[in-house]
Motif scaffolding. Structure first.
Motif, mmCIF file in Angstrom:
data_model
loop_
_atom_site.group_PDB
_atom_site.id
_atom_site.type_symbol
_atom_site.label_atom_id
_atom_site.label_comp_id
_atom_site.label_asym_id
_atom_site.label_seq_id
_atom_site.Cartn_x
_atom_site.Cartn_y
_atom_site.Cartn_z
ATOM 1 N N THR A 23 3.090 7.054 -6.934
ATOM 2 C CA THR A 23 2.519 8.113 -7.647
ATOM 3 C C THR A 23 2.356 9.530 -6.796
ATOM 4 O O THR A 23 1.843 10.411 -7.446
ATOM 5 C CB THR A 23 0.742 7.649 -7.626
ATOM 6 O OG1 THR A 23 0.585 7.203 -6.161
ATOM 7 C CG2 THR A 23 0.763 6.105 -8.085
ATOM 8 N N GLU A 24 3.110 9.671 -5.850
ATOM 9 C CA GLU A 24 2.988 10.908 -5.016
ATOM 10 C C GLU A 24 4.100 11.873 -5.503
ATOM 11 O O GLU A 24 5.139 11.553 -5.880
ATOM 12 C CB GLU A 24 3.234 10.447 -3.626
ATOM 13 C CG GLU A 24 3.450 11.926 -2.657
ATOM 14 C CD GLU A 24 2.097 12.547 -2.775
ATOM 15 O OE1 GLU A 24 1.957 13.760 -3.330
ATOM 16 O OE2 GLU A 24 0.932 12.125 -2.405
ATOM 17 N N SER A 25 3.596 13.120 -6.021
ATOM 18 C CA SER A 25 4.254 14.165 -6.631
ATOM 19 C C SER A 25 4.770 15.276 -5.713
ATOM 20 O O SER A 25 5.806 15.680 -5.960
ATOM 21 C CB SER A 25 3.540 14.789 -7.827
ATOM 22 O OG SER A 25 2.331 15.564 -7.427
ATOM 23 N N ASP A 26 4.032 15.366 -4.584
ATOM 24 C CA ASP A 26 4.487 16.181 -3.525
ATOM 25 C C ASP A 26 5.715 16.001 -2.799
ATOM 26 O O ASP A 26 5.676 14.849 -2.216
ATOM 27 C CB ASP A 26 3.217 16.702 -2.543
ATOM 28 C CG ASP A 26 3.778 17.759 -1.710
ATOM 29 O OD1 ASP A 26 4.416 17.417 -0.581
ATOM 30 O OD2 ASP A 26 3.198 18.826 -1.896
ATOM 31 N N PRO A 27 6.701 16.664 -2.705
ATOM 32 C CA PRO A 27 7.939 16.058 -1.964
ATOM 33 C C PRO A 27 7.952 15.818 -0.684
ATOM 34 O O PRO A 27 8.502 15.134 -0.190
ATOM 35 C CB PRO A 27 8.886 17.312 -2.426
ATOM 36 C CG PRO A 27 8.233 18.545 -2.724
ATOM 37 C CD PRO A 27 7.000 18.099 -3.386
ATOM 38 N N ALA A 79 9.784 -2.829 -6.922
ATOM 39 C CA ALA A 79 10.366 -3.323 -8.233
ATOM 40 C C ALA A 79 9.808 -2.795 -9.434
ATOM 41 O O ALA A 79 10.464 -2.651 -10.525
ATOM 42 C CB ALA A 79 10.547 -4.706 -7.945
ATOM 43 N N ALA A 80 8.246 -2.990 -9.616
ATOM 44 C CA ALA A 80 7.577 -2.741 -10.733
ATOM 45 C C ALA A 80 7.925 -1.195 -10.951
ATOM 46 O O ALA A 80 7.940 -1.078 -12.408
ATOM 47 C CB ALA A 80 6.329 -3.107 -10.499
ATOM 48 N N GLY A 81 8.192 -0.402 -10.176
ATOM 49 C CA GLY A 81 8.257 1.186 -10.608
ATOM 50 C C GLY A 81 9.706 1.175 -10.986
ATOM 51 O O GLY A 81 9.748 2.267 -12.073
ATOM 52 N N LEU A 82 10.696 0.554 -10.886
ATOM 53 C CA LEU A 82 11.844 0.466 -11.475
ATOM 54 C C LEU A 82 12.048 0.008 -12.953
ATOM 55 O O LEU A 82 12.705 0.594 -13.866
ATOM 56 C CB LEU A 82 13.010 -0.494 -10.780
ATOM 57 C CG LEU A 82 13.284 -0.015 -9.100
ATOM 58 C CD1 LEU A 82 14.248 -1.186 -8.958
ATOM 59 C CD2 LEU A 82 14.061 1.306 -9.214
ATOM 60 N N ARG A 83 10.802 -0.715 -13.376
ATOM 61 C CA ARG A 83 10.709 -1.127 -14.868
ATOM 62 C C ARG A 83 9.656 -0.478 -15.595
ATOM 63 O O ARG A 83 9.591 -0.505 -16.654
ATOM 64 C CB ARG A 83 10.299 -2.585 -14.842
ATOM 65 C CG ARG A 83 11.405 -3.695 -14.085
ATOM 66 C CD ARG A 83 11.106 -4.875 -14.398
ATOM 67 N NE ARG A 83 9.964 -5.301 -13.689
ATOM 68 C CZ ARG A 83 9.800 -5.738 -12.611
ATOM 69 N NH1 ARG A 83 10.965 -5.810 -11.722
ATOM 70 N NH2 ARG A 83 8.516 -6.094 -12.030
ATOM 71 N N SER A 84 9.335 0.682 -14.841
ATOM 72 C CA SER A 84 8.024 1.539 -15.600
ATOM 73 C C SER A 84 8.826 2.399 -16.806
ATOM 74 O O SER A 84 9.800 2.842 -16.743
ATOM 75 C CB SER A 84 7.390 2.521 -14.636
ATOM 76 O OG SER A 84 6.509 3.562 -15.209
ATOM 77 N N LEU A 143 0.760 -1.094 -0.048
ATOM 78 C CA LEU A 143 -0.142 0.132 0.076
ATOM 79 C C LEU A 143 0.914 1.319 -0.039
ATOM 80 O O LEU A 143 0.664 2.096 -0.862
ATOM 81 C CB LEU A 143 -1.024 -0.066 1.157
ATOM 82 C CG LEU A 143 -1.494 1.308 1.834
ATOM 83 C CD1 LEU A 143 -2.583 1.575 0.387
ATOM 84 C CD2 LEU A 143 -2.579 1.204 2.696
ATOM 85 N N LEU A 144 1.903 1.435 0.865
ATOM 86 C CA LEU A 144 2.718 2.459 0.868
ATOM 87 C C LEU A 144 3.735 2.528 -0.128
ATOM 88 O O LEU A 144 4.045 3.696 -0.767
ATOM 89 C CB LEU A 144 3.539 2.358 2.131
ATOM 90 C CG LEU A 144 3.084 2.593 3.680
ATOM 91 C CD1 LEU A 144 4.008 2.019 4.709
ATOM 92 C CD2 LEU A 144 2.502 3.876 3.718
ATOM 93 N N ALA A 145 4.082 1.573 -0.967
ATOM 94 C CA ALA A 145 5.016 1.596 -2.039
ATOM 95 C C ALA A 145 4.075 2.179 -2.997
ATOM 96 O O ALA A 145 4.585 2.871 -4.053
ATOM 97 C CB ALA A 145 5.331 0.202 -2.547
ATOM 98 N N GLY A 146 2.887 1.796 -3.309
ATOM 99 C CA GLY A 146 1.887 2.199 -4.571
ATOM 100 C C GLY A 146 1.864 3.760 -4.444
ATOM 101 O O GLY A 146 1.740 4.433 -5.215
#
Length: 351
Positions: free
Chosen positions: A155-159, A181-186, A148-151
């Motif tokens: 997607t979070e754009s606010d620093p 891991a999936a985000g690294l392959r996006s 949940l936190l990784a998702g």
């Protein structure tokens, strides 16, 4: 036909047939001598019409209008049904994600379930302040699924919110790296940047080193940079080429040079770093600004070979490079003298 036979042939229960009659959708044409409902062939056809429209998602009220009002156009209604049907899978996916998040938190009771639901609702807020509060306000030690936190991190754009999410993810106790891991392959470079930054902040997590090493060849310099700096600080020599590349490109070159200095504390790695920097210095394609950055990076390295290279550079054809090398050579000499004085003071104090 009596109601029982109509029910068998149409598949509509007697109870529902009576409900249709109460709403005025299908009224039996007649009654038997005993007062039982008697349906004609036309009544049965109307039942099938009602069921057909129900299968499209129309309400019973809408069905009544469609069958009774000749001017009732189906186009707008059907178009609305199409939109609602298209939205349904998305709502179901959201529900499935919510259920999975609750299940992954292994709730001990309904308060745990409500806490996860509240967190997800907070993370879905349009207000960055509320999203940040949702992350930071959770009770200490309360389990939150890493997935949940990784998702949310990806997607979070606010620093500020992103920083709070990375902090919470690193302390979630779950398999955070696998969830990222999936985000690294996006294909989306922003998602890859968020993923690598989150993993770089938890370099000791299981799988972090391998994940970071895999993106050292990423086409985006920011992704490569985060991975190289994190790996270098952990003593991973695989980061050396990327760190030297950062010095050459002027991309966080000061941090890269400091990390190369840290790696060079290992004698086996020191020669590799020195060779890489010296090779780039000698390259005929290196411009003066690049050669100055490489010279500055040399100062972070220990050992006599560095001084020898700096001495040669004091006679460099490029005056700016020669002046920088001369200044750093003086700095190293003063630093060495200070170190010797400190050693003597320590010896005097223990004699």
């Amino acid at each position: 036909m009596l109601i029982g036979e109509v029910a068998r042939r149409s598949g509509v229960s007697p109870r529902m047939l009576r409900h249709y009659e109460a709403l005025g959708l299908v009224r039996p044409t007649g009654r038997t001598v005993g007062g039982y409902r008697e349906y004609s062939a036309e009544d049965v056809r109307r039942i099938f019409h009602v069921e057909s429209l129900r299968s499209l998602g129309l309400s019973l009220k809408q069905i009544g209008r469609a069958l009774e009002d000749p001017g009732f156009s189906p186009s707008a209604l059907v178009g609305d049904l199409v939109r609602r049907t298209e939205e349904r899978p998305e709502r179901e996916r959201e529900l499935l994600g919510l259920l999975r998040a609750v299940d992954a938190s292994a709730p001990a009771g309904w308060p745990d379930v409500l806490r996860i639901v509240a967190l997800m609702q907070g993370l879905d807020s349009s207000s960055a302040a509320r999203r940040q509060q949702a992350v930071l306000a959770r009770p200490e030690g309360a389990p939150v699924p890493a997935e949940l936190l990784a998702g949310a991190v990806l997607t979070e754009s606010d620093p500020h919110v992103a920083g709070a999410l990375r902090w919470a993810l690193a302390r979630s106790g779950g398999d955070a790296v696998a969830s990222l891991a999936a985000g690294l392959r996006s294909a989306d470079v922003d998602i890859r940047r968020r993923a690598v930054l989150a993993i770089a902040e938890m370099p000791e997590a299981p799988g972090a080193t391998a994940a970071l090493a895999d993106v050292l060849g990423d086409p985006d310099p920011t992704v490569r940079g985060h991975a190289a700096l994190a790996l270098g600080r952990c003593g991973e020599t695989a980061a050396v080429p990327a760190l030297v590349g950062m010095v050459v490109e002027g991309d966080h070159d000061v941090e890269a040079a400091e990390t190369l200095g840290l790696l060079s504390r290992d004698p086996e790695c020191a020669d590799r770093v020195l060779t890489a920097l010296a090779g780039r210095l000698a390259s005929p394609t290196a411009d003066p600004a690049t050669r100055i950055r490489l010279t500055q990076a040399l100062v972070e390295l220990p050992g006599t070979p560095v001084r020898e290279i700096l001495r040669r550079l004091t006679h460099d054809d490029d005056r700016a490079v020669a002046l920088v090398a001369s200044a750093f050579l003086t700095t190293l000499a003063e630093r060495s003298a200070d170190d010797e004085d400190e050693d003597e003071d320590e010896d005097d104090g223990t004699s």
